[in-house]
Design a protein around this motif. Sequence first.
Motif: not given
Length: 346
Positions: A254-257, A259-271, A288-291, A294-298
Amino acid sequence: MRTPPYFVGIDVGGQSIKAGVVDDLGKPQSQVDVPTEAFKGQEHGLAQMAVAAERAIAAAGLSVKDIAGIGVATPGTMDIPAGVILEPPNLRPWKNVPVRAYIQQRLGRPTTFQNDANAAAYGEYWVGAGQGARSLVLFTLGTGIGCGIIVDDIIIEGAHSHGAEVGHVVIQMKDGRMCGCGQPGHLEAYASARALVKQARHLLATTPKSTSLRKTAIMETVQQAATPEEEETLDARHALLVFQAAAAGDELARALVDEAAYALAIGAVDMMHTIDPDRIIFAGGMISAGPAFLERIKKYIKMHAFPVPAAKTEVLYAALGNQAGLIGAAGCARRAARGGLRAASA
Ligand SMILES: [Zn+2]
């Protein structure tokens, strides 16, 4: 039912070349695969692209005179306006390959050339998860992170064909993890499938923590001499093990996922703070990790973006799967033929 005119999309990968006829509404009418065999040299590779296009046209029951335009998408590095691949790491030993001129001459149809990640973004923009939007940023999460940006039907290629390389924006300035490109701290080093798997292995090797991941195939070493496509499949499969463990409640996973979601969110916010797009779209094996992912990233996007874009930007998964590049390449040919996505056809 199909709607002329017809376009051919050619999506060149490290292992195979996908080609297909796509109609005026973005519907694929055929799809064929031929091996790239990059090691046999670029003349052979160019011939394979033409063969793929010819087979795709035949498979759709058409002949080349029925084709209004051809779009080719390839990995970089490249000079997009010149229609030339420069020195692609995924297509060694190719160098300075005149793709557009060759295909145009060999098939006798108007030909466009585009970066594969940009083409995938254009495919989603035309008939996928970006349909109807004015602007979007697409992140394709695989062994690396590919990216494409479309704003008002303009593909952000950049002055030197190196635009939209958002996988390589810096998200960690101090002691950043090394990216596949050789620079530290890039988004790709924190949020690609490979990064997730690498970090999982690192933690398994360095912490005594109990985790169900130890019992999985994630510790199997990656085969040497794997092709880029095999690596992509393997990375996606291993990343999925982390997602599955996380879904089952494993704390380390869970911590790994997260962390990846957080990094993607930062990349998305930069854009979001750079171009303020209508939509942010995630594609590639990792979705394919499923919804839940995506909710974590959001969640993290909402925490870090300005309030208005945080509330209004649509964040979603891609719709076209691995056909996005092919459809987008055909879409680029269509756009060139009619002078724009929504312009009336000539
Ligand atoms: Zn990088």
